[in-house]
Design an enzyme around this catalytic site. Structure first.
Site, PDB file in Angstrom:
ATOM      1  N   ASP A 192      -3.379 -31.859  19.132  1.00  0.00           N
ATOM      2  CA  ASP A 192      -3.409 -32.746  20.157  1.00  0.00           C
ATOM      3  C   ASP A 192      -1.867 -32.715  20.942  1.00  0.00           C
ATOM      4  O   ASP A 192      -2.297 -32.452  22.741  1.00  0.00           O
ATOM      5  CB  ASP A 192      -3.080 -34.452  19.540  1.00  0.00           C
ATOM      6  CG  ASP A 192      -4.192 -35.420  20.823  1.00  0.00           C
ATOM      7  OD1 ASP A 192      -4.963 -35.183  21.153  1.00  0.00           O
ATOM      8  OD2 ASP A 192      -3.657 -36.258  21.230  1.00  0.00           O
ATOM      9  N   GLY A 193      -0.923 -32.638  20.977  1.00  0.00           N
ATOM     10  CA  GLY A 193       0.479 -32.595  21.133  1.00  0.00           C
ATOM     11  C   GLY A 193       0.529 -31.570  22.008  1.00  0.00           C
ATOM     12  O   GLY A 193       0.989 -31.512  23.149  1.00  0.00           O
ATOM     13  N   THR A 221      -6.341 -27.407  14.101  1.00  0.00           N
ATOM     14  CA  THR A 221      -5.843 -28.563  13.796  1.00  0.00           C
ATOM     15  C   THR A 221      -6.773 -28.697  12.414  1.00  0.00           C
ATOM     16  O   THR A 221      -8.042 -28.575  12.488  1.00  0.00           O
ATOM     17  CB  THR A 221      -5.330 -29.989  14.510  1.00  0.00           C
ATOM     18  OG1 THR A 221      -5.626 -30.632  13.727  1.00  0.00           O
ATOM     19  CG2 THR A 221      -7.140 -30.284  15.413  1.00  0.00           C
ATOM     20  N   ILE A 222      -6.133 -29.027  11.160  1.00  0.00           N
ATOM     21  CA  ILE A 222      -7.119 -29.792  10.142  1.00  0.00           C
ATOM     22  C   ILE A 222      -8.209 -30.687  10.646  1.00  0.00           C
ATOM     23  O   ILE A 222      -8.273 -31.193   9.583  1.00  0.00           O
ATOM     24  CB  ILE A 222      -6.760 -29.304   8.676  1.00  0.00           C
ATOM     25  CG1 ILE A 222      -5.216 -30.243   8.849  1.00  0.00           C
ATOM     26  CG2 ILE A 222      -5.754 -28.093   8.537  1.00  0.00           C
ATOM     27  CD1 ILE A 222      -4.548 -31.064   7.478  1.00  0.00           C
ATOM     28  N   ASP A 223      -7.044 -31.550  11.804  1.00  0.00           N
ATOM     29  CA  ASP A 223      -7.421 -33.236  11.532  1.00  0.00           C
ATOM     30  C   ASP A 223      -9.074 -33.447  12.120  1.00  0.00           C
ATOM     31  O   ASP A 223      -9.789 -34.029  12.046  1.00  0.00           O
ATOM     32  CB  ASP A 223      -6.600 -33.515  12.656  1.00  0.00           C
ATOM     33  CG  ASP A 223      -5.156 -33.831  11.641  1.00  0.00           C
ATOM     34  OD1 ASP A 223      -5.195 -33.788  10.555  1.00  0.00           O
ATOM     35  OD2 ASP A 223      -3.663 -34.095  13.077  1.00  0.00           O
ATOM     36  N   GLN A 254      -3.132 -29.219   1.549  1.00  0.00           N
ATOM     37  CA  GLN A 254      -4.434 -29.214   2.768  1.00  0.00           C
ATOM     38  C   GLN A 254      -4.239 -27.972   3.231  1.00  0.00           C
ATOM     39  O   GLN A 254      -5.279 -27.577   4.434  1.00  0.00           O
ATOM     40  CB  GLN A 254      -4.588 -30.539   3.078  1.00  0.00           C
ATOM     41  CG  GLN A 254      -4.832 -31.365   2.262  1.00  0.00           C
ATOM     42  CD  GLN A 254      -4.954 -33.252   2.784  1.00  0.00           C
ATOM     43  OE1 GLN A 254      -5.515 -33.500   3.369  1.00  0.00           O
ATOM     44  NE2 GLN A 254      -3.710 -33.513   1.816  1.00  0.00           N
ATOM     45  N   ARG A 255      -2.830 -27.705   4.183  1.00  0.00           N
ATOM     46  CA  ARG A 255      -2.841 -27.184   5.507  1.00  0.00           C
ATOM     47  C   ARG A 255      -2.495 -25.632   5.389  1.00  0.00           C
ATOM     48  O   ARG A 255      -3.096 -24.518   6.203  1.00  0.00           O
ATOM     49  CB  ARG A 255      -2.219 -27.462   5.552  1.00  0.00           C
ATOM     50  CG  ARG A 255      -1.299 -28.259   7.035  1.00  0.00           C
ATOM     51  CD  ARG A 255      -1.226 -28.775   8.520  1.00  0.00           C
ATOM     52  NE  ARG A 255       0.332 -28.253   8.845  1.00  0.00           N
ATOM     53  CZ  ARG A 255       0.682 -29.164   8.487  1.00  0.00           C
ATOM     54  NH1 ARG A 255       0.901 -29.526   8.623  1.00  0.00           N
ATOM     55  NH2 ARG A 255       1.955 -28.546   9.519  1.00  0.00           N
ATOM     56  N   ALA A 312     -17.192 -38.332  -4.079  1.00  0.00           N
ATOM     57  CA  ALA A 312     -16.505 -40.182  -4.243  1.00  0.00           C
ATOM     58  C   ALA A 312     -17.342 -40.679  -3.526  1.00  0.00           C
ATOM     59  O   ALA A 312     -18.447 -41.145  -3.355  1.00  0.00           O
ATOM     60  CB  ALA A 312     -15.034 -39.692  -3.150  1.00  0.00           C
ATOM     61  N   ARG A 360       7.402 -28.007  17.032  1.00  0.00           N
ATOM     62  CA  ARG A 360       7.250 -29.214  18.006  1.00  0.00           C
ATOM     63  C   ARG A 360       8.374 -29.224  17.904  1.00  0.00           C
ATOM     64  O   ARG A 360       9.213 -29.346  17.991  1.00  0.00           O
ATOM     65  CB  ARG A 360       6.630 -30.260  16.900  1.00  0.00           C
ATOM     66  CG  ARG A 360       5.316 -30.268  15.767  1.00  0.00           C
ATOM     67  CD  ARG A 360       5.303 -31.841  14.691  1.00  0.00           C
ATOM     68  NE  ARG A 360       4.499 -30.946  14.029  1.00  0.00           N
ATOM     69  CZ  ARG A 360       3.284 -31.172  13.739  1.00  0.00           C
ATOM     70  NH1 ARG A 360       2.651 -31.230  14.673  1.00  0.00           N
ATOM     71  NH2 ARG A 360       2.619 -31.721  12.252  1.00  0.00           N
ATOM     72  N   ARG A 389     -10.757 -44.202 -14.808  1.00  0.00           N
ATOM     73  CA  ARG A 389      -9.804 -44.084 -14.499  1.00  0.00           C
ATOM     74  C   ARG A 389     -10.214 -43.960 -12.810  1.00  0.00           C
ATOM     75  O   ARG A 389     -11.099 -43.518 -12.653  1.00  0.00           O
ATOM     76  CB  ARG A 389      -7.984 -43.530 -14.355  1.00  0.00           C
ATOM     77  CG  ARG A 389      -7.008 -44.026 -15.133  1.00  0.00           C
ATOM     78  CD  ARG A 389      -6.268 -42.659 -15.295  1.00  0.00           C
ATOM     79  NE  ARG A 389      -5.330 -42.650 -16.794  1.00  0.00           N
ATOM     80  CZ  ARG A 389      -4.221 -42.010 -16.831  1.00  0.00           C
ATOM     81  NH1 ARG A 389      -4.288 -41.188 -16.109  1.00  0.00           N
ATOM     82  NH2 ARG A 389      -3.120 -42.655 -17.496  1.00  0.00           N
ATOM     83  N   GLY A 405       1.196 -28.220  13.817  1.00  0.00           N
ATOM     84  CA  GLY A 405       1.186 -28.062  12.726  1.00  0.00           C
ATOM     85  C   GLY A 405       0.082 -26.884  12.619  1.00  0.00           C
ATOM     86  O   GLY A 405      -0.825 -26.910  13.016  1.00  0.00           O
ATOM     87  N   ASP A 457      -9.414 -33.849  15.505  1.00  0.00           N
ATOM     88  CA  ASP A 457      -9.715 -35.039  16.255  1.00  0.00           C
ATOM     89  C   ASP A 457      -9.805 -34.593  17.136  1.00  0.00           C
ATOM     90  O   ASP A 457      -9.441 -35.543  18.963  1.00  0.00           O
ATOM     91  CB  ASP A 457      -8.604 -35.515  15.434  1.00  0.00           C
ATOM     92  CG  ASP A 457      -7.379 -34.895  15.816  1.00  0.00           C
ATOM     93  OD1 ASP A 457      -7.592 -33.673  15.949  1.00  0.00           O
ATOM     94  OD2 ASP A 457      -6.144 -35.778  16.174  1.00  0.00           O
ATOM     95  N   LYS A 467     -19.795 -48.382 -12.879  1.00  0.00           N
ATOM     96  CA  LYS A 467     -18.925 -46.922 -13.512  1.00  0.00           C
ATOM     97  C   LYS A 467     -17.804 -47.364 -13.883  1.00  0.00           C
ATOM     98  O   LYS A 467     -16.981 -48.161 -13.276  1.00  0.00           O
ATOM     99  CB  LYS A 467     -18.300 -46.281 -11.970  1.00  0.00           C
ATOM    100  CG  LYS A 467     -19.948 -46.058 -10.908  1.00  0.00           C
ATOM    101  CD  LYS A 467     -19.559 -44.841 -10.049  1.00  0.00           C
ATOM    102  CE  LYS A 467     -20.980 -44.872  -9.342  1.00  0.00           C
ATOM    103  NZ  LYS A 467     -20.801 -43.636  -8.385  1.00  0.00           N
TER     104      LYS A 467
HETATM  105  O1  F6P Z   1      -2.251 -32.808  12.626  1.00  0.00           O
HETATM  106  C1  F6P Z   1      -1.991 -31.582  11.340  1.00  0.00           C
HETATM  107  C2  F6P Z   1      -1.226 -32.576  10.241  1.00  0.00           C
HETATM  108  O2  F6P Z   1      -0.846 -31.927   9.219  1.00  0.00           O
HETATM  109  C3  F6P Z   1      -1.680 -34.092  10.308  1.00  0.00           C
HETATM  110  O3  F6P Z   1      -2.676 -34.122   9.247  1.00  0.00           O
HETATM  111  C4  F6P Z   1      -0.237 -34.551   9.465  1.00  0.00           C
HETATM  112  O4  F6P Z   1      -0.633 -35.971   9.575  1.00  0.00           O
HETATM  113  C5  F6P Z   1       0.448 -33.922   9.928  1.00  0.00           C
HETATM  114  O5  F6P Z   1       0.302 -32.955   9.962  1.00  0.00           O
HETATM  115  C6  F6P Z   1       1.844 -33.524   9.194  1.00  0.00           C
HETATM  116  O6  F6P Z   1       3.005 -32.970  10.142  1.00  0.00           O
HETATM  117  P1  F6P Z   1       3.592 -32.045   9.299  1.00  0.00           P
HETATM  118  O7  F6P Z   1       3.481 -31.005   8.484  1.00  0.00           O
HETATM  119  O8  F6P Z   1       5.061 -31.703  11.006  1.00  0.00           O
HETATM  120  O9  F6P Z   1       4.732 -33.091   8.097  1.00  0.00           O
END
Ligand code: F6P
Length: 326
Positions: A106-107, A129-131, A258-259, A190, A75, A166, A14, A133, A217
């Protein structure tokens, strides 16, 4: 400096904002240190299909501010096979590439690790990676930008949530990690975060309902980390509709926005430091390491550690969120 004269650089998995800043830093540091640079397009796929171009300093001009990756990403299923990796190795050799810098999650680093071991090639990884992790680094390239994108979206959703009184479940990315959700929740004010790390410990929805929403709330934001372990925002919205029909519930899944976007200053600086350190590592004959940052210091993390260990969630953050959302 060992035998390395030419490095190949690729982005994989990603995309993440700041990958371009990392490509720029790796390229320019390599050239500064007298190395030749080859840009490999479309990740490991481009190593197999031979999509490789020599990079000079100008190839990476005016990219520090751009989201995505100029090298494209993919990928690659073929790279998972020994035959695919053999072809990739042959392409590398044909182009005179004798070390690889892999920017990804990771991958991607798992792929680098296997490849490095099979062919005894120096491989250095950058956590992209945005994650957030990857173990062994405080943050990953792209995480801060994604977090800020989440804030921007949640601030806007809050306007309408408040007006209509809401309860919103907002789903954010993170694969199986809750960093974006938890810190996104703290930073956006939040009321709760539902994260995979605690999916087996408590009923996070029950906790939230009991602790705040009912008492004081009439509008609320709950950030839910996407993951099979949480079940996602839809799952919780359905539960509330069934168990607490008096609430007006809506769901918003932020998805791939988000990416994207221009990387924040934090991500640009992180990518620049890590990129330069990747070349230092290669010059020092390091191999099979991910470059990370811990307590503002560059660290070399063996691939085996960065990939295999689950990066723990800081429980103090969970308490902060709990205390501040009363
Ligand atoms: O690893 C980054 C990420 O954006 C994860 O947060 C998300 O689960 C995944 O990639 C989505 O992957 P794709 O763009 O292949 O749908």
């Amino acid at each position: 400096m060992g035998q390395v004269k030419c490095i190949g650089i690729l982005t994989s998995g990603g995309d993440a904002p700041g990958m371009n800043a990392a490509i720029r830093a790796v390229t320019r540091s390599a050239i500064y240190n007298g190395l030749q640079v080859k840009g490999i397009y479309r990740g490991y796929k481009g190593l197999i299909t031979d999509e490789i171009v020599e990079f000079k300093s100008q190839n990476v001009s005016n990219i520090i501010q751009l989201g995505g990756t100029i090298l494209k990403t993919a990928r690659s299923k073929e790279f998972l096979t020994p035959e695919g990796r053999q072809t990739a190795y042959e392409t590398m050799k044909r182009h005179g590439i004798d070390a690889l810098v892999v920017i990804g999650g990771d991958g991607s680093l798992t792929g680098a690790r296997v490849f490095a071991q099979e062919f005894n090639i120096p491989c250095v990884g950058l956590p992209g990676t945005i994650d957030n992790d990857l173990y062994g680094t405080d943050t990953t390239i792209g995480y801060d930008t994604a977090l800020n994108t989440i804030l921007d979206a949640v601030d806007k959703i809050r306007d309408t949530a408040t007006s209509h009184e809401r309860l919103f479940f907002i789903e954010v990315m993170g694969r199986d990690a809750g960093f974006l959700a938890l810190n996104g929740a703290i930073a956006s004010g939040a009321e709760a975060a539902i994260i995979p790390e605690f999916s087996t410990e408590v009923d996070q929805l029950e906790e939230f309902i009991k602790s705040g929403f009912r008492k004081s709330k009439n509008s609320s934001i709950v950030i839910v980390a996407e993951s099979e372990l949480t079940g996602g925002a839809m799952h919780y919205a359905e539960r509330v509709k069934n168990e607490y029909p008096e609430y007006d519930v809506r769901v918003s899944i932020l998805g791939h926005l988000q990416r994207g976007g221009s990387p924040t200053a934090h991500d640009r600086i992180l990518a620049s430091r890590l990129g330069a350190a990747a070349i230092d590592a290669i010059m020092e004959d390091q191999r099979n390491v991910m470059i990370g940052i811990e307590n503002d210091q560059i660290v070399y993390v063996p691939f085996s550690k960065a990939i295999k260990n689950d990066k723990p969630i800081n429980k103090e953050l969970v308490n902060v969120l709990r205390q501040l959302s009363i």
